[in-house]
Design an enzyme around this catalytic site. Structure first.
Site, PDB file in Angstrom:
ATOM      1  N   HIS A  15       0.817  -1.209   0.000  1.00  0.00           N
ATOM      2  CA  HIS A  15       0.000   0.000   0.000  1.00  0.00           C
ATOM      3  C   HIS A  15       0.853   1.263   0.000  1.00  0.00           C
ATOM      4  O   HIS A  15       1.624   1.509   0.937  1.00  0.00           O
ATOM      5  CB  HIS A  15      -0.900  -0.033   1.236  1.00  0.00           C
ATOM      6  CG  HIS A  15      -1.811   1.129   1.375  1.00  0.00           C
ATOM      7  ND1 HIS A  15      -1.792   1.955   2.472  1.00  0.00           N
ATOM      8  CD2 HIS A  15      -2.779   1.608   0.567  1.00  0.00           C
ATOM      9  CE1 HIS A  15      -2.713   2.883   2.344  1.00  0.00           C
ATOM     10  NE2 HIS A  15      -3.325   2.710   1.190  1.00  0.00           N
ATOM     11  N   ARG A  16       0.742   2.065  -1.066  1.00  0.00           N
ATOM     12  CA  ARG A  16       1.569   3.263  -1.266  1.00  0.00           C
ATOM     13  C   ARG A  16       3.051   2.909  -1.228  1.00  0.00           C
ATOM     14  O   ARG A  16       3.896   3.668  -0.744  1.00  0.00           O
ATOM     15  CB  ARG A  16       1.244   4.354  -0.250  1.00  0.00           C
ATOM     16  CG  ARG A  16      -0.229   4.751  -0.234  1.00  0.00           C
ATOM     17  CD  ARG A  16      -0.518   5.863   0.771  1.00  0.00           C
ATOM     18  NE  ARG A  16      -1.950   5.922   1.057  1.00  0.00           N
ATOM     19  CZ  ARG A  16      -2.516   6.658   2.002  1.00  0.00           C
ATOM     20  NH1 ARG A  16      -1.760   7.443   2.761  1.00  0.00           N
ATOM     21  NH2 ARG A  16      -3.818   6.652   2.202  1.00  0.00           N
ATOM     22  N   GLU A  42       0.718  -0.419  -4.683  1.00  0.00           N
ATOM     23  CA  GLU A  42      -0.382   0.494  -4.963  1.00  0.00           C
ATOM     24  C   GLU A  42       0.136   1.896  -4.747  1.00  0.00           C
ATOM     25  O   GLU A  42       0.950   2.130  -3.851  1.00  0.00           O
ATOM     26  CB  GLU A  42      -1.559   0.207  -4.018  1.00  0.00           C
ATOM     27  CG  GLU A  42      -2.785   1.099  -4.214  1.00  0.00           C
ATOM     28  CD  GLU A  42      -2.765   2.343  -3.323  1.00  0.00           C
ATOM     29  OE1 GLU A  42      -3.678   3.184  -3.468  1.00  0.00           O
ATOM     30  OE2 GLU A  42      -1.834   2.478  -2.497  1.00  0.00           O
ATOM     31  N   ASP A  44      -0.876   6.450  -5.595  1.00  0.00           N
ATOM     32  CA  ASP A  44      -1.877   7.447  -5.964  1.00  0.00           C
ATOM     33  C   ASP A  44      -1.349   8.379  -7.045  1.00  0.00           C
ATOM     34  O   ASP A  44      -0.171   8.754  -7.031  1.00  0.00           O
ATOM     35  CB  ASP A  44      -2.256   8.277  -4.736  1.00  0.00           C
ATOM     36  CG  ASP A  44      -2.742   7.418  -3.588  1.00  0.00           C
ATOM     37  OD1 ASP A  44      -3.841   6.879  -3.687  1.00  0.00           O
ATOM     38  OD2 ASP A  44      -1.996   7.278  -2.592  1.00  0.00           O
ATOM     39  N   HIS A  57      -0.817  11.406  -2.299  1.00  0.00           N
ATOM     40  CA  HIS A  57      -2.151  11.046  -1.813  1.00  0.00           C
ATOM     41  C   HIS A  57      -3.005  12.252  -1.469  1.00  0.00           C
ATOM     42  O   HIS A  57      -4.182  12.323  -1.840  1.00  0.00           O
ATOM     43  CB  HIS A  57      -2.016  10.146  -0.579  1.00  0.00           C
ATOM     44  CG  HIS A  57      -3.330   9.759   0.031  1.00  0.00           C
ATOM     45  ND1 HIS A  57      -3.986  10.543   0.968  1.00  0.00           N
ATOM     46  CD2 HIS A  57      -4.132   8.686  -0.180  1.00  0.00           C
ATOM     47  CE1 HIS A  57      -5.115   9.964   1.311  1.00  0.00           C
ATOM     48  NE2 HIS A  57      -5.235   8.829   0.637  1.00  0.00           N
ATOM     49  N   GLU A 117      -4.112   4.196  -8.208  1.00  0.00           N
ATOM     50  CA  GLU A 117      -5.345   4.845  -7.776  1.00  0.00           C
ATOM     51  C   GLU A 117      -5.392   6.271  -8.325  1.00  0.00           C
ATOM     52  O   GLU A 117      -4.511   7.076  -8.037  1.00  0.00           O
ATOM     53  CB  GLU A 117      -5.459   4.883  -6.256  1.00  0.00           C
ATOM     54  CG  GLU A 117      -6.757   5.554  -5.818  1.00  0.00           C
ATOM     55  CD  GLU A 117      -6.939   5.659  -4.317  1.00  0.00           C
ATOM     56  OE1 GLU A 117      -7.781   6.488  -3.891  1.00  0.00           O
ATOM     57  OE2 GLU A 117      -6.252   4.934  -3.571  1.00  0.00           O
ATOM     58  N   LYS A 119      -6.411   9.752  -7.982  1.00  0.00           N
ATOM     59  CA  LYS A 119      -6.724  10.512  -6.765  1.00  0.00           C
ATOM     60  C   LYS A 119      -6.901  11.978  -7.152  1.00  0.00           C
ATOM     61  O   LYS A 119      -6.018  12.815  -6.931  1.00  0.00           O
ATOM     62  CB  LYS A 119      -5.575  10.365  -5.765  1.00  0.00           C
ATOM     63  CG  LYS A 119      -5.930  10.727  -4.347  1.00  0.00           C
ATOM     64  CD  LYS A 119      -6.717   9.618  -3.708  1.00  0.00           C
ATOM     65  CE  LYS A 119      -6.930   9.857  -2.231  1.00  0.00           C
ATOM     66  NZ  LYS A 119      -7.698   8.771  -1.610  1.00  0.00           N
ATOM     67  N   ASP A 239       0.406  -2.072   4.375  1.00  0.00           N
ATOM     68  CA  ASP A 239       1.578  -1.228   4.593  1.00  0.00           C
ATOM     69  C   ASP A 239       2.811  -2.066   4.915  1.00  0.00           C
ATOM     70  O   ASP A 239       3.932  -1.607   4.764  1.00  0.00           O
ATOM     71  CB  ASP A 239       1.345  -0.271   5.766  1.00  0.00           C
ATOM     72  CG  ASP A 239       0.136   0.626   5.551  1.00  0.00           C
ATOM     73  OD1 ASP A 239      -0.081   1.078   4.417  1.00  0.00           O
ATOM     74  OD2 ASP A 239      -0.601   0.853   6.534  1.00  0.00           O
TER      75      ASP A 239
END
Length: 248
Positions: A15-16, A42, A44, A57, A117, A119, A239
């Site tokens: 995540h990120r 992943e 943004d 983000h 994503e 954003k 994370d």
């Protein structure tokens, strides 16, 4: 209608990037994810003032750079002067906010697949969807599996789909609603992404029973991950993907 989700999306997605051990949405976070064994990340994508997609983000710069200002009102040149790593740790001082092009170069170099994503800053939904989709369709590294493209912003996701219908889209939701099929069908999606804490056993059974995949964010606890996989969840965003491989 039945759905046929992809089988090449891994069960764990960083995540990120590996955002618990490196500053989120930076190349350092992607490199950390790779070191920790992740095969996908992943991140943004938002537009800055001159329309360039950048990897960040928040709509404001304060949290990750310590600088006042809005992403949508800041030029790329000014953004790239900012330090996006020091807030996390002195070890990462000097890390920059990547452009989407920077991110794609890093993914190709590292051999990482990705969920991108969209954003959008408020008021820039459709434009952001179109620009990000155009870049992904044109510049995605041929050596990588195709990206998954998600967004909470329905106008952004639909604009992206109109711009590049061949990409793989996944509506991003806090909770899967009763009309979940409409969300899938609007963008030809085969999967839904939702908050792990808002997912009910009945809903995941309903969606997966129709053939669609459910992927959940953000899970950092092995026991929770085990329960979600047992219910039929296909993938988790984490994370700390290195803490969950035993249950994946």
């Amino acid at each position: 209608m039945s759905y046929r989700p992809r089988t090449d999306v891994p069960r764990l997605i960083a995540h990120r990037g590996a955002s618990a051990v490196a500053p989120e949405n930076t190349i350092a976070a992607f490199e950390a994810a790779k070191r920790l064994g992740a095969s996908w990340v992943e991140f943004d994508a938002m537009l800055c003032a001159d329309g360039t997609p950048v990897v960040i983000h928040d709509e404001t710069l304060r949290r990750t750079t310590g600088t006042d200002g809005w992403v949508a009102e800041t030029s790329l040149a000014d953004m790239q002067r900012l330090d996006a790593g020091r807030w996390f740790s002195e070890e990462f001082a000097g890390a920059r906010i990547p452009t989407l092009a920077d991110a794609l170069e890093a993914l190709g170099r590292l051999g990482l697949g990705a969920n991108v994503e969209i954003k959008p800053a408020t008021g820039h939904e459709e434009r952001t969807g179109k620009v990000v989709a155009r870049h992904l369709a044109r510049d995605w590294p041929a050596s990588l599996p195709p990206p998954v493209v998600s967004s909470f912003a329905v106008p952004a996701l639909r604009a992206a789909h109109a711009e590049a219908p061949g990409l793989d889209y996944a509506p991003l939701l806090e909770m899967i609603p009763d009309d979940w099929r409409a969300h899938l069908d609007a963008v030809g999606a085969q999967a839904l992404h939702c908050n792990a804490r808002r997912l009910t056993e009945g809903r995941v059974r309903e969606v997966t029973g129709a053939g669609a995949a459910v992927r959940c964010y953000t899970v950092n606890d092995a026991r929770q991950a085990k329960r979600l996989f047992a219910r039929g969840v296909a993938s988790l965003f984490s994370d700390r993907p290195d803490l969950l491989p035993a249950v994946a």
